[in-house]
Design a protein around this motif. Structure first.
Motif, PDB file in Angstrom:
ATOM      1  N   LEU A 176     -60.733  34.651  43.188  1.00 63.01           N
ATOM      2  CA  LEU A 176     -62.118  35.274  43.753  1.00 63.01           C
ATOM      3  C   LEU A 176     -63.120  35.718  42.761  1.00 63.01           C
ATOM      4  O   LEU A 176     -62.558  36.486  41.853  1.00 63.01           O
ATOM      5  CB  LEU A 176     -61.905  36.176  44.962  1.00 63.01           C
ATOM      6  N   TYR A 177     -64.188  34.999  42.573  1.00 60.92           N
ATOM      7  CA  TYR A 177     -65.174  35.549  41.536  1.00 60.92           C
ATOM      8  C   TYR A 177     -66.248  36.030  42.176  1.00 60.92           C
ATOM      9  O   TYR A 177     -66.941  35.538  43.072  1.00 60.92           O
ATOM     10  CB  TYR A 177     -65.622  34.373  40.521  1.00 60.92           C
ATOM     11  N   LEU A 178     -66.720  37.063  41.651  1.00 60.52           N
ATOM     12  CA  LEU A 178     -67.748  38.282  42.000  1.00 60.52           C
ATOM     13  C   LEU A 178     -68.787  38.255  41.018  1.00 60.52           C
ATOM     14  O   LEU A 178     -68.476  38.744  39.933  1.00 60.52           O
ATOM     15  CB  LEU A 178     -67.281  39.338  42.864  1.00 60.52           C
ATOM     16  N   ASN A 179     -70.145  38.242  41.298  1.00 59.16           N
ATOM     17  CA  ASN A 179     -71.003  38.595  40.243  1.00 59.16           C
ATOM     18  C   ASN A 179     -71.698  40.158  40.760  1.00 59.16           C
ATOM     19  O   ASN A 179     -71.173  40.451  41.789  1.00 59.16           O
ATOM     20  CB  ASN A 179     -72.075  37.705  40.179  1.00 59.16           C
ATOM     21  N   HIS A 180     -72.357  40.631  39.903  1.00 63.67           N
ATOM     22  CA  HIS A 180     -72.926  42.240  40.426  1.00 63.67           C
ATOM     23  C   HIS A 180     -73.765  41.985  41.492  1.00 63.67           C
ATOM     24  O   HIS A 180     -74.030  43.137  41.772  1.00 63.67           O
ATOM     25  CB  HIS A 180     -73.511  42.728  38.963  1.00 63.67           C
ATOM     26  N   LEU A 181     -74.143  40.895  41.921  1.00 60.41           N
ATOM     27  CA  LEU A 181     -75.081  40.809  43.262  1.00 60.41           C
ATOM     28  C   LEU A 181     -74.132  40.800  44.484  1.00 60.41           C
ATOM     29  O   LEU A 181     -74.735  40.862  45.528  1.00 60.41           O
ATOM     30  CB  LEU A 181     -76.138  39.674  43.100  1.00 60.41           C
ATOM     31  N   GLY A 182     -72.939  40.615  44.293  1.00 59.31           N
ATOM     32  CA  GLY A 182     -72.058  40.401  45.408  1.00 59.31           C
ATOM     33  C   GLY A 182     -71.669  38.985  45.776  1.00 59.31           C
ATOM     34  O   GLY A 182     -71.166  38.698  46.640  1.00 59.31           O
ATOM     35  N   GLU A 183     -72.415  37.980  45.108  1.00 54.24           N
ATOM     36  CA  GLU A 183     -72.130  36.767  45.284  1.00 54.24           C
ATOM     37  C   GLU A 183     -70.486  36.194  44.969  1.00 54.24           C
ATOM     38  O   GLU A 183     -70.136  36.793  43.730  1.00 54.24           O
ATOM     39  CB  GLU A 183     -73.271  35.808  44.607  1.00 54.24           C
ATOM     40  N   ARG A 184     -70.146  35.352  45.733  1.00 50.11           N
ATOM     41  CA  ARG A 184     -68.749  35.003  45.278  1.00 50.11           C
ATOM     42  C   ARG A 184     -68.598  33.640  45.369  1.00 50.11           C
ATOM     43  O   ARG A 184     -69.343  32.663  45.920  1.00 50.11           O
ATOM     44  CB  ARG A 184     -67.841  35.806  46.395  1.00 50.11           C
ATOM     45  N   ARG A 185     -67.292  33.110  44.730  1.00 49.57           N
ATOM     46  CA  ARG A 185     -66.783  31.858  44.854  1.00 49.57           C
ATOM     47  C   ARG A 185     -65.453  31.981  44.518  1.00 49.57           C
ATOM     48  O   ARG A 185     -64.772  32.790  44.007  1.00 49.57           O
ATOM     49  CB  ARG A 185     -67.536  31.118  43.900  1.00 49.57           C
ATOM     50  N   VAL A 186     -64.651  31.026  45.150  1.00 53.24           N
ATOM     51  CA  VAL A 186     -63.027  30.767  45.229  1.00 53.24           C
ATOM     52  C   VAL A 186     -62.885  29.643  44.299  1.00 53.24           C
ATOM     53  O   VAL A 186     -63.377  28.753  44.346  1.00 53.24           O
ATOM     54  CB  VAL A 186     -62.885  30.771  46.523  1.00 53.24           C
ATOM     55  N   SER A 187     -61.691  29.721  43.421  1.00 49.57           N
ATOM     56  CA  SER A 187     -61.316  28.995  42.705  1.00 49.57           C
ATOM     57  C   SER A 187     -59.958  28.853  42.354  1.00 49.57           C
ATOM     58  O   SER A 187     -59.351  29.861  42.642  1.00 49.57           O
ATOM     59  CB  SER A 187     -62.130  28.977  41.086  1.00 49.57           C
ATOM     60  N   GLN A 188     -59.326  27.720  41.921  1.00 51.77           N
ATOM     61  CA  GLN A 188     -57.850  27.871  41.669  1.00 51.77           C
ATOM     62  C   GLN A 188     -57.469  28.682  40.447  1.00 51.77           C
ATOM     63  O   GLN A 188     -56.637  29.204  40.273  1.00 51.77           O
ATOM     64  CB  GLN A 188     -57.345  26.511  41.399  1.00 51.77           C
ATOM     65  N   TYR A 189     -58.499  28.410  39.373  1.00 54.75           N
ATOM     66  CA  TYR A 189     -58.260  29.228  38.179  1.00 54.75           C
ATOM     67  C   TYR A 189     -59.362  30.197  37.666  1.00 54.75           C
ATOM     68  O   TYR A 189     -60.403  30.378  38.305  1.00 54.75           O
ATOM     69  CB  TYR A 189     -58.241  28.156  37.166  1.00 54.75           C
TER      70      TYR A 189
END
Length: 189
Positions: A176-189
């Protein structure tokens, strides 16, 4: 007549000699298979015991990331969901017995200037888009890690887990990747 007898004895020797050699090879291969199975079974038992030892423990990662002039306090808490039961069929194991276990989850909380800017409970279902049916049914969220990475001009918080069927080599990476604004994305790597 004597020549026929010698040829006959020679043929019998070759036939039975080869047969014994094949039998010896089969016995060696069977022993090797038993040793390999025994090793694999022991590894699976150890892996299950390790997982069971985590039921009453909480892993906490508490750190600070510097993003420009901002300080982000990031806390990840990994724990067992003891109110759930997961039965993994014996067909996944050399020891041929079902394994009853629990799933795990993580709570991620990110603060900036003492204000919570992001909070989420991460469970196996968070990564459903990455999982095939067997992992959805029998996989367990495992091995959390936390890091700060730079992706182009963006700094991202990387929360990494593995979704794995305990005691096997069946699993996948789940991030799970998050930026400082709380936006997220899911990825295998």
């Amino acid at each position: 007549m004597k020549n026929r007898l010698i040829v006959f004895v020679f043929i019998l020797t070759v036939i039975f000699g080869c047969s014994d050699s094949r039998k010896a090879n089969i016995e060696i291969n069977d022993n090797q298979a038993r040793q390999d199975t025994s090793f694999l079974a022991k590894q699976q038992i150890r892996s299950k015991q390790k997982l069971e030892s985590l039921y009453d423990q909480r892993l906490i990662i508490d750190t600070v990331f510097v993003l420009g002039s901002d300080l982000l306090n990031v806390r990840l808490e990994y724990y067992c969901l003891t109110d759930t039961e997961l039965t993994i069929p014996a067909s996944n194991y050399e020891i041929q017995e079902d394994f009853k276990t629990h799933d795990f989850a993580s709570i991620i909380e990110i603060k900036s200037s003492e204000k919570v800017i992001y909070k989420e409970v991460i469970e196996k279902g968070t990564f459903n888009i990455l999982l095939f049916d067997r992992l959805k049914k029998y996989g367990v969220l495992m091995f959390p890690s936390l890091s700060l990475i730079t992706d182009g001009d963006k700094d991202l918080i990387k929360i990494h887990h593995s979704v794995t069927i305990p005691g096997t080599d069946v699993g996948t990476s789940a991030t799970l990747y998050l930026n400082h604004l709380g936006e997220r994305r899911v990825s295998q790597y």
